[in-house]
Design an enzyme around this catalytic site. Structure first.
Site, PDB file in Angstrom:
ATOM      1  N   CYS A 184       0.854  -1.181   0.000  1.00 42.05           N
ATOM      2  CA  CYS A 184       0.000   0.000   0.000  1.00 42.05           C
ATOM      3  C   CYS A 184       0.893   1.236   0.000  1.00 42.05           C
ATOM      4  CB  CYS A 184      -0.906  -0.012   1.229  1.00 42.05           C
ATOM      5  SG  CYS A 184      -2.010   1.423   1.346  1.00 42.05           S
ATOM      6  N   ASP A 186       0.624   3.745   1.786  1.00 43.41           N
ATOM      7  CA  ASP A 186       0.728   4.250   3.160  1.00 43.41           C
ATOM      8  C   ASP A 186       2.187   4.257   3.618  1.00 43.41           C
ATOM      9  OD1 ASP A 186       0.687   4.234   6.119  1.00 43.41           O
ATOM     10  OD2 ASP A 186      -1.472   3.997   5.896  1.00 43.41           O
ATOM     11  N   HIS A 252      -2.400  -3.864   4.902  1.00 51.51           N
ATOM     12  CA  HIS A 252      -2.032  -3.564   6.290  1.00 51.51           C
ATOM     13  C   HIS A 252      -3.262  -3.391   7.167  1.00 51.51           C
ATOM     14  CE1 HIS A 252      -2.826   0.895   6.119  1.00 51.51           C
ATOM     15  NE2 HIS A 252      -2.673   0.659   4.828  1.00 51.51           N
ATOM     16  N   CYS A 263      -6.307   0.586   6.605  1.00 54.75           N
ATOM     17  CA  CYS A 263      -6.058   1.155   5.277  1.00 54.75           C
ATOM     18  C   CYS A 263      -7.133   2.179   4.931  1.00 54.75           C
ATOM     19  CB  CYS A 263      -6.030   0.043   4.228  1.00 54.75           C
ATOM     20  SG  CYS A 263      -5.628   0.633   2.567  1.00 54.75           S
TER      21      CYS A 263
END
Length: 528
Positions: A184, A186, A252, A263
């Site tokens: 991701c 992130d 995650h 997420c």
């Protein structure tokens, strides 16, 4: 629990510089040195065999403490360079009455942060209205720190990420000639290679997307390029060798605050995040088989990262290589279960756990080579679990977003630290608009609320062997920069959006190259 829910950049009580260790200094004097570390690097981190006395001290047999100390020194050093920008700049700007202010300011900036700005930058920042001038100089200083970090990363290789031979051997023995990883976007997953999995960055192709929603067609094109290179050049191995491409997706979740710190792209719904990542893996595999035949099948692997403590869910494939959401082992549980075992017994216990995981759910065990590889990766993750236990008291204080800048485009190999950057792969703003919007939303909370600008670094890689490649990459980077300022005009106009376009030749270990962007053009016009 209130402490855990904080999402701003707050240092843990355990966030501290590493005390000098004479033995470590002799072998690796600085976090950025080019000193040979021998077996100290990314070979799984488990070369030194722990004795029974070491285990009695509560140290897991598969944990590399020396490597953890080394990695911690790097993390503390790099993050402090970015975290101190605001306070240092405010102190400097409060003393504009100093004689020869620009020269004095640059001396102060270099002494405290290790970077300097051009005279034009300082003059432009001072000429602007107070807050807007600060925002301009903040962006310039942060970008200077990024360029410094990039040079250090590629020239000195502080994480030994260019030493990939041992890791390549492990993957080839498991039947894989190349690895692609899709985490991701992130920032809490930015360290997935160098820290969480303890793999050299040069081993795997990393392209991040919000919610792991990677472009299947782009991934297929990359696979075609890799297979063509095998056929034409015999790299990384000959095309007739029975090896495959491994595609890893990493979603995650947060156990400490699952409804808020999961997420964002999937509304902090862990099941949706995992299911979406798995579906992308299935689509990728199906696309290759449909286009090139079943003989061209790839192996897929699904990992779930607990961003509270960097432990993982490893979803175990069956004998046919199929992945299922319900079949997984948790590395934190395995870490505790094998804590008191010697090295060889701990490794065997991991392999047994992988096999019995599938058997317990009535499925077949993975192929023996894959069992060995998964066991090795889990063992690598044990060092990261111990890292968080030692330096973060078992759980990050910044379990939410705490990124320092946004990175968009491709590359960004030098970003290997947790919560340093929100990074998203894209070719155009229009195509990657959802990922960029998520990043902007995050930074409105992190920066804009405090009067800080949103810094965005644009990276367009080019192939130095191809005529015109650099020129096309430059045009693309500047086009993306212009599109960002057009899309987010409400941030751009008051100086709350600061951008830096960069290039890099991906065929070498050279650092990023800075391009003159819109801010430089405006500054030049102001000081003309």
């Amino acid at each position: 629990m209130n402490r855990l829910k904080k999402s701003h950049r707050q240092k843990s009580l355990f966030w501290r510089p590493i005390a000098p260790n004479p033995r470590w200094q002799k072998e690796n004097p600085t976090a950025h040195g080019s000193t040979d570390t021998g077996g100290f690097g990314y070979n799984g981190g488990n070369e030194e065999v722990k004795t029974s006395s070491t285990m009695m001290n509560g140290i897991h047999a598969l944990v590399n403490e020396r490597q953890n100390e080394w990695l911690r020194g790097y993390e503390v050093d790099i993050k402090s360079r970015f975290d101190n920008i605001e306070s240092v700049l405010k102190d400097i700007l409060a003393q504009q009455s100093q004689l020869n202010f620009v020269s004095w300011a640059n001396q102060q900036l270099f002494a405290k942060l290790g970077v300097s700005l051009t005279e034009q930058d300082w003059q432009s920042g001072v000429q602007l209205q107070s807050q807007k001038g600060f925002q301009f100089l903040y962006g310039k200083t942060l970008f200077a720190q990024f360029m410094r970090m990039s040079e250090d990363f590629f020239v000195n290789d502080p994480l030994s990420g260019q030493r990939k031979q041992e890791a390549e051997r492990m993957f080839k023995e498991a039947g894989f000639h190349a690895v692609g990883i899709a985490p991701c976007a992130d920032g809490r997953l930015a360290h997935i290679l160098s820290y969480v999995l303890r793999l050299p960055y040069a081993l795997a192709r990393r392209k991040a997307h919000a919610g792991v929603m990677f472009d299947v067609s782009e991934s297929v094109r990359n696979w075609v390029f890799i297979e063509h290179t095998r056929f034409r050049d015999g790299q990384p191995n000959l095309a007739d060798e029975p090896t495959r491409y491994l595609k890893i997706a990493v979603y995650h979740f947060s156990k400490a605050d699952p409804t808020h710190q999961g997420c964002a792209a999937h509304g902090s719904d862990d099941h949706k995040a995992a299911q979406a990542a798995l579906q992308k893996l299935k689509d990728f595999k199906q696309a290759i088989e449909n286009r090139f035949g079943c003989g061209s099948t790839v192996q897929t692997l699904l990992l779930g990262l607990n961003t509270d403590d960097d432990s993982m869910k490893v979803h175990i494939p069956n004998a046919s290589g199929e992945v299922c959401l319900d079949r997984y082992v948790e590395t934190e549980q395995l870490y505790q279960a094998t804590m008191n075992l010697p090295d060889s017994e701990a490794k065997q216990a991991l392999e047994n756990a992988i096999v019995t995981c599938n058997q317990a759910l009535g499925s077949t065990a993975p192929q023996p080579e894959l069992v060995k590889l998964l066991s090795w990766l889990i063992g690598n993750n044990f060092s990261q679990i111990a890292y968080v236990n030692q330096y973060e008291n078992g759980c990050y204080s910044d379990i939410g977003h705490a990124e320092r800048f946004i990175g968009i485009g491709n590359g960004f190999e030098e970003v290997q630290l947790r919560n340093l950057s929100y990074y998203s792969f894209l070719d155009t703003v229009e195509e990657g608009v959802n990922d960029v919007d998520v990043g902007i939303k995050i930074f409105k909370g992190l920066n804009v609320k405090k009067g800080l600008p949103i810094p965005i670094i644009i990276r367009c890689d080019y192939d130095g062997r191809v005529p015109g490649s650099k020129d096309r990459a430059e045009a693309k980077a500047l086009r993306i920069e212009k599109a960002l300022h057009n899309r987010y005009q409400e941030l751009s106009a008051p100086g709350l959006l600061q951008t830096l376009p960069t290039l890099r030749d991906f065929t070498s270990c050279k650092p990023a190259e800075r391009l003159p962007g819109l801010a430089d053009l405006s500054a030049k016009q102001r000081t003309a």
